[in-house]
Design an enzyme around this catalytic site. Structure first.
Site, short mmCIF file in Angstrom:
data_model
loop_
_atom_site.label_atom_id
_atom_site.label_comp_id
_atom_site.label_asym_id
_atom_site.label_seq_id
_atom_site.Cartn_x
_atom_site.Cartn_y
_atom_site.Cartn_z
N GLU A 47 -38.00 -26.17 -6.29
CA GLU A 47 -37.32 -25.02 -5.99
C GLU A 47 -35.84 -25.05 -4.89
OE1 GLU A 47 -40.64 -25.98 -5.86
OE2 GLU A 47 -42.17 -24.75 -5.31
N ASN A 48 -36.09 -25.42 -3.58
CA ASN A 48 -36.20 -26.09 -2.49
C ASN A 48 -33.99 -25.73 -3.06
OD1 ASN A 48 -36.54 -28.50 -2.99
ND2 ASN A 48 -35.53 -29.27 -1.30
#
Lengths: 214, 235
Positions: A47-48
């Site tokens: 998700e980064n």
């Protein structure tokens, strides 16, 4: 004999289907990547802002600018793309990720999940977990059946602050697997670890669940 | 050409810092953080900062340096584990925290920078994140209203920058930097390399120069690794 962490990860890996885009949480869920069946083509999302995660690097290939959501060094694949965190959560919230595997402190029989905070004790924050459970189509939880004090983690209701309400579809513990067909249905016992008796599962579970279908 | 390039971080921050200000910072964990600018803010002694940043660094690196010196009053973050000083200050009531789910934080920064005052999201519905916030039904599902964020100053780290302020990020060091760049009333970017005008293919610019008022060559590029994970070379 209870399942090991690797056994649990391998059981979760069977839920990853060909063509899926999948987000794996930190901890045991990360191990799921090691058990994806040959021939099943899965793209892992972090998700980064990384889509298409490769394996951990060799010492020589470490790059501080390539990390996963657990801040672990990782490598690229030929399919990899990078995006901003806003676009990454667009993938998550927008329903473009088919499956997420997460850890949990507690799961309730109605599918509530708590995995981000112990008031007055642990101050870490939700990270991306609340976004994942709100946006990803199917949520699998990997957790120990009871906590260190022996208390059931699959409960009537969560005692800790929620990460999401009615968001869990499947629970894999070291003793058993619980599943439900949709989010209006109760969980049923799907499988039990080898040589673990149904009575032991019952005794160590506070939540109401349906027995294993015959 | 408007001169956007500054010789060093103190000059690039000159006139921008004041007590009680809101600072947005790019970076995820210790990846893609503006190390040079953080050090200059520590040196400046400015206090009472509200910091908008996904994480709070570790005890002696990243925003952790500004926590150690008590220059930060409040954090708006999604995850602040791995920082003992943070935990100590928070549990003793010295430091305020506004927890914000990671995707909501990214979108709040994006929205603030794009002139959008608020947006509805499913994230956090039914949790304490949504307490006290307006909710609304869309197609039978409940969404919670979250607000856009605007900072007095945004500090970002990029791989390459040109004299117009166009930026290119590198790999997962991009993370929150593009949104941070948009949500600052003033944005200062530190870059690993400054390239000549015209060196970028316009199709490859990640953050256009309109969002970047000041730019400097980063002098701190330690890029500390938080979780060094490796596999053994196959025999």
């Amino acid at each position: 004999m209870p399942w090991t962490r690797d056994d649990m990860a391998a059981l979760a890996a069977q839920e990853l289907l060909d063509g899926f885009y999948v987000n794996l949480g930190i901890g045991i869920p990360t191990l799921v990547a090691n058990h994806i069946a040959p021939g099943v083509d899965v793209t892992l999302q972090s998700e980064n802002g990384m889509l298409g995660l490769g394996p951990f690097p060799t010492e020589a290939d470490i790059d501080a600018d390539i990390i996963n959501a657990g801040k672990q060094t990782i490598t690229e694949l030929d399919r990899t793309s990078y995006v901003s965190s806003a676009d990454s959560f667009g993938m998550i919230r927008g329903g473009h990720i088919q499956l997420s595997v997460l850890g949990a402190m507690e799961v309730a029989e109605n599918g509530d999940l708590a995995n981000w905070m112990v008031p007055g004790k642990m101050v870490k924050g939700p990270g991306g977990a609340m976004d994942l459970v709100a946006g990803v189509g199917r949520i699998i939880v990997l957790m120990d059946h009871v906590d260190k004090a022996g208390t059931a983690k699959f409960r009537k209701s969560c005692t800790l602050p929620l990460t999401g309400a009615n968001v869990v579809d499947m629970i894999i513990t070291n003793l058993a697997i619980f599943q439900r067909p949709d989010r209006r249905s109760p969980f049923f016992l799907k499988a039990i670890a080898p040589n673990v008796l149904p009575d032991e599962v019952r005794a160590k579970t506070e939540a109401h669940y349906l027995e294993m279908p015959a | 050409m408007v001169q956007k390039i500054y010789d060093n971080a103190p000059l690039a921050l000159d006139g921008l810092l004041f007590d009680g200000m809101v600072i947005a910072a790019g970076g995820f964990g210790l990846c893609g953080i503006p190390e040079t600018l953080i050090d200059a803010i520590v040196e400046s002694g400015v206090t009472g900062i509200t910091a908008i940043s996904n994480n709070a660094g570790v005890d002696d690196f990243g925003l952790g340096k500004l926590l150690k010196t008590r220059q930060i009053r409040k954090m708006i973050s999604s995850y602040v584990g791995e920082n003992k000083e943070f935990e100590r200050q928070y549990l003793s009531g010295e430091l305020e925290i506004e927890f914000c789910p990671q995707g909501t934080l990214a979108e709040r920064m994006r929205a603030g920078g794009a002139g959008i005052a608020g947006f509805y999201t499913r994230t956090g519905v039914g949790t304490m994140i949504a307490e006290g916030k307006e909710t609304k039904l869309f197609n039978g599902e409940t969404y919670v209203l979250e607000t856009g964020l605007v900072a007095d100053l945004a500090i970002v780290k990029a791989w390459k920058g040109d004299p117009y302020g166009n930026l290119i990020f590198r790999k997962s060091a991009r993370n929150f930097n593009p949104m941070a760049a948009t949500c600052g009333k003033v944005t200062v970017a530190e870059v690993e390399t400054i390239v000549e005008p015209g060196a970028f293919d316009p199709d490859h610019v990640h953050s256009p120069g309109v969002f970047v008022q000041r730019l400097l060559l980063a002098t701190h590029n330690e890029k500390r690794i938080e979780q060094r994970t490796i596999r053994q070379e196959a025999a």
